[in-house]
Design a protein around this motif. Structure first.
Motif, PDB file in Angstrom:
ATOM      1  N   ALA A  13       0.835  -1.203   0.000  1.00  0.00           N
ATOM      2  CA  ALA A  13       0.000   0.000   0.000  1.00  0.00           C
ATOM      3  C   ALA A  13       0.867   1.248   0.000  1.00  0.00           C
ATOM      4  O   ALA A  13       0.565   2.234  -0.685  1.00  0.00           O
ATOM      5  CB  ALA A  13      -0.928  -0.005   1.203  1.00  0.00           C
ATOM      6  N   GLY A  14       1.959   1.235   0.769  1.00  0.00           N
ATOM      7  CA  GLY A  14       2.868   2.370   0.762  1.00  0.00           C
ATOM      8  C   GLY A  14       3.504   2.580  -0.594  1.00  0.00           C
ATOM      9  O   GLY A  14       3.638   3.720  -1.066  1.00  0.00           O
ATOM     10  N   LEU A  67      -0.572  -4.820  -4.759  1.00  0.00           N
ATOM     11  CA  LEU A  67      -1.352  -4.731  -3.530  1.00  0.00           C
ATOM     12  C   LEU A  67      -2.472  -5.768  -3.551  1.00  0.00           C
ATOM     13  O   LEU A  67      -2.690  -6.485  -2.566  1.00  0.00           O
ATOM     14  CB  LEU A  67      -1.931  -3.328  -3.374  1.00  0.00           C
ATOM     15  CG  LEU A  67      -2.852  -3.103  -2.170  1.00  0.00           C
ATOM     16  CD1 LEU A  67      -2.139  -3.415  -0.853  1.00  0.00           C
ATOM     17  CD2 LEU A  67      -3.394  -1.680  -2.166  1.00  0.00           C
ATOM     18  N   LEU A  68      -3.200  -5.871  -4.661  1.00  0.00           N
ATOM     19  CA  LEU A  68      -4.255  -6.873  -4.764  1.00  0.00           C
ATOM     20  C   LEU A  68      -3.702  -8.274  -4.521  1.00  0.00           C
ATOM     21  O   LEU A  68      -4.335  -9.092  -3.825  1.00  0.00           O
ATOM     22  CB  LEU A  68      -4.901  -6.798  -6.148  1.00  0.00           C
ATOM     23  CG  LEU A  68      -5.957  -7.862  -6.465  1.00  0.00           C
ATOM     24  CD1 LEU A  68      -7.149  -7.745  -5.526  1.00  0.00           C
ATOM     25  CD2 LEU A  68      -6.394  -7.755  -7.926  1.00  0.00           C
ATOM     26  N   ALA A  69      -2.531  -8.560  -5.041  1.00  0.00           N
ATOM     27  CA  ALA A  69      -1.956  -9.899  -4.912  1.00  0.00           C
ATOM     28  C   ALA A  69      -1.626 -10.266  -3.466  1.00  0.00           C
ATOM     29  O   ALA A  69      -1.554 -11.453  -3.141  1.00  0.00           O
ATOM     30  CB  ALA A  69      -0.709 -10.022  -5.779  1.00  0.00           C
ATOM     31  N   TRP A 106     -10.683   0.197  -9.638  1.00  0.00           N
ATOM     32  CA  TRP A 106     -10.364   1.328  -8.789  1.00  0.00           C
ATOM     33  C   TRP A 106      -9.716   0.849  -7.495  1.00  0.00           C
ATOM     34  O   TRP A 106     -10.078  -0.191  -6.954  1.00  0.00           O
ATOM     35  CB  TRP A 106     -11.642   2.114  -8.471  1.00  0.00           C
ATOM     36  CG  TRP A 106     -12.345   2.642  -9.684  1.00  0.00           C
ATOM     37  CD1 TRP A 106     -12.915   1.918 -10.691  1.00  0.00           C
ATOM     38  CD2 TRP A 106     -12.525   4.016 -10.040  1.00  0.00           C
ATOM     39  NE1 TRP A 106     -13.448   2.743 -11.649  1.00  0.00           N
ATOM     40  CE2 TRP A 106     -13.232   4.033 -11.270  1.00  0.00           C
ATOM     41  CE3 TRP A 106     -12.171   5.215  -9.428  1.00  0.00           C
ATOM     42  CZ2 TRP A 106     -13.580   5.217 -11.903  1.00  0.00           C
ATOM     43  CZ3 TRP A 106     -12.540   6.398 -10.063  1.00  0.00           C
ATOM     44  CH2 TRP A 106     -13.225   6.393 -11.285  1.00  0.00           C
ATOM     45  N   VAL A 107      -8.783   1.635  -7.011  1.00  0.00           N
ATOM     46  CA  VAL A 107      -8.100   1.288  -5.773  1.00  0.00           C
ATOM     47  C   VAL A 107      -8.243   2.440  -4.791  1.00  0.00           C
ATOM     48  O   VAL A 107      -8.192   3.617  -5.170  1.00  0.00           O
ATOM     49  CB  VAL A 107      -6.615   0.957  -6.046  1.00  0.00           C
ATOM     50  CG1 VAL A 107      -5.849   2.149  -6.595  1.00  0.00           C
ATOM     51  CG2 VAL A 107      -5.946   0.384  -4.807  1.00  0.00           C
ATOM     52  N   TRP A 121      -7.884  -1.086   2.759  1.00  0.00           N
ATOM     53  CA  TRP A 121      -7.774  -0.818   1.328  1.00  0.00           C
ATOM     54  C   TRP A 121      -8.789  -1.671   0.560  1.00  0.00           C
ATOM     55  O   TRP A 121      -9.318  -2.651   1.076  1.00  0.00           O
ATOM     56  CB  TRP A 121      -6.362  -1.070   0.800  1.00  0.00           C
ATOM     57  CG  TRP A 121      -5.864  -2.491   0.923  1.00  0.00           C
ATOM     58  CD1 TRP A 121      -5.221  -3.049   1.994  1.00  0.00           C
ATOM     59  CD2 TRP A 121      -5.964  -3.523  -0.065  1.00  0.00           C
ATOM     60  NE1 TRP A 121      -4.916  -4.357   1.741  1.00  0.00           N
ATOM     61  CE2 TRP A 121      -5.355  -4.679   0.483  1.00  0.00           C
ATOM     62  CE3 TRP A 121      -6.488  -3.589  -1.356  1.00  0.00           C
ATOM     63  CZ2 TRP A 121      -5.267  -5.886  -0.223  1.00  0.00           C
ATOM     64  CZ3 TRP A 121      -6.415  -4.789  -2.054  1.00  0.00           C
ATOM     65  CH2 TRP A 121      -5.798  -5.916  -1.481  1.00  0.00           C
ATOM     66  N   ARG A 122      -9.042  -1.260  -0.691  1.00  0.00           N
ATOM     67  CA  ARG A 122      -9.989  -1.990  -1.529  1.00  0.00           C
ATOM     68  C   ARG A 122      -9.551  -1.884  -2.988  1.00  0.00           C
ATOM     69  O   ARG A 122      -9.083  -0.839  -3.440  1.00  0.00           O
ATOM     70  CB  ARG A 122     -11.393  -1.420  -1.379  1.00  0.00           C
ATOM     71  CG  ARG A 122     -12.452  -2.148  -2.222  1.00  0.00           C
ATOM     72  CD  ARG A 122     -13.853  -1.614  -2.001  1.00  0.00           C
ATOM     73  NE  ARG A 122     -13.963  -0.194  -2.286  1.00  0.00           N
ATOM     74  CZ  ARG A 122     -14.153   0.744  -1.343  1.00  0.00           C
ATOM     75  NH1 ARG A 122     -14.262   0.417  -0.067  1.00  0.00           N
ATOM     76  NH2 ARG A 122     -14.232   2.019  -1.689  1.00  0.00           N
ATOM     77  N   PHE A 123      -9.728  -2.981  -3.702  1.00  0.00           N
ATOM     78  CA  PHE A 123      -9.527  -3.034  -5.152  1.00  0.00           C
ATOM     79  C   PHE A 123     -10.868  -3.484  -5.730  1.00  0.00           C
ATOM     80  O   PHE A 123     -11.375  -4.544  -5.367  1.00  0.00           O
ATOM     81  CB  PHE A 123      -8.427  -4.039  -5.495  1.00  0.00           C
ATOM     82  CG  PHE A 123      -7.985  -4.034  -6.941  1.00  0.00           C
ATOM     83  CD1 PHE A 123      -6.746  -3.518  -7.283  1.00  0.00           C
ATOM     84  CD2 PHE A 123      -8.786  -4.568  -7.941  1.00  0.00           C
ATOM     85  CE1 PHE A 123      -6.317  -3.532  -8.617  1.00  0.00           C
ATOM     86  CE2 PHE A 123      -8.374  -4.575  -9.270  1.00  0.00           C
ATOM     87  CZ  PHE A 123      -7.131  -4.058  -9.604  1.00  0.00           C
TER      88      PHE A 123
END
Length: 315
Positions: A13-14, A67-69, A106-107, A121-123
């Motif tokens: 995320a960073g 990030l999603l992974a 969207w992230v 967080w969200r994807f």
């Protein structure tokens, strides 16, 4: 052994926020206490909070995928990428009329992953929504939605694309071994609902009636297949999170319910319910070729469990 997933998420995320230009960073970042934005679930092609991948450069898009992974197993990540690619397939099938595209995902990041002990967080985009909440380095992993339209693309009678096939096939195997008495208990309606019942609501129902057939009424083969089906959904998560969720459910009762015809190629639906567990699957079109699946934790979605523990410790 210490769970590596929270730190992987924090680092990813960073890296994503660092890769965004300032306008995109402003769109992506939200306060953790922005409840409407954080407790958001939308698997239809609608406007949503966050930064669109279509507006990002290659480095930032890659950071969003990394990030999603961190939230998905390799198999589930492959399913998610197939879902994204299907936007182009669906757009062609619709005659290019709706402007669907594989960049329409969207992230969003809630709070500061570098400094805060509460962040999320969200994807998300059409047929894909993955929400993760991290509190005191504990990950709360839900909701996770995957859909597919078309659910199956065939050539000469053979499937060339079927990203959610295992979710259907295992449930049908379970139906087959139930026998007449078991199917009579499991099939709770002759017609499937129009969509998953939990829909896009920020709070999932704690119980959906009828419950269907309980696990303890199944044969040993039936119990094994139901356990495999639950594991298929839990294994969307990284191994550490999947093992934790499986341990949380161990020993609890499960119920399996089916709605609609039991033969393939028609509208159908099933759900599995357990202690703080709701799994839903449906195939919503008349030809049974548009699938929705979701893994939810009705009492713990969007980090309700880890936030409660955090507040209890603080007070």
């Amino acid at each position: 052994m210490e769970d590596p997933v929270p730190e992987q998420m924090r680092a990813a995320a960073g890296a994503l926020l660092a890769a965004l230009d300032e306008p995109a960073r402003q769109r992506a970042r939200h306060d953790f206490d922005d409840e409407p934005a954080r407790r958001w679930l939308e698997y239809r092609p609608r406007p949503r909070p966050g930064a669109s991948l279509a507006d990002l450069d290659v480095t930032a898009r890659k950071a969003a995928h990394r990030l999603l992974a961190t939230a998905l197993s390799p198999a589930a990540y492959a399913q998610a990428m197939a879902v994204v690619a299907l936007e182009e397939v669906l757009d062609r099938a619709e005659g290019w009329q709706r402007g669907r595209h594989s960049g329409d995902y969207w992230v969003a990041v809630f709070g500061d992953p570098a400094r805060d002990d509460r962040w999320a967080w969200r994807f998300e985009g059409h047929h894909l929504s993955v929400s993760m909440t991290v509190v005191d380095d504990q990950v709360s992993p839900a909701p996770i939605f995957l859909g597919a339209n078309p659910a199956t693309v065939r050539h000469a009678g053979r499937p060339v694309s079927r990203p959610l096939g295992p979710e259907e096939d295992l449930a049908r195997e379970l139906l087959d071994v139930l026998g007449p008495a078991g199917r009579a208990a499991a099939v709770v309606a002759d017609e499937a609902p129009g969509d998953i019942i939990s829909a896009t609501r920020p709070s999932a129902p704690g119980r959906l009636d009828p419950l269907g057939v309980p696990r303890d009424r199944l044969t040993s083969t039936g119990r094994a297949l139901l356990d495999q089906l639950v594991a298929l959904y839990l294994d969307r998560l990284p191994p550490e999170l999947a093992a934790r969720e499986a341990g949380r459910l161990a020993g609890g009762e499960l119920h399996f319910a089916w709605a609609g015809p039991v033969g393939p190629g028609q509208r159908h639906y099933y759900r599995i319910q357990g202690d703080d567990l709701l799994i839903e699957y449906d195939n919503t079109t008349e030809d049974g070729n548009h699938a929705h699946t979701v893994l939810r934790r009705p009492a713990s979605d969007f980090g309700a469990d880890v936030l409660a523990a955090h507040h209890a410790a603080a007070h």
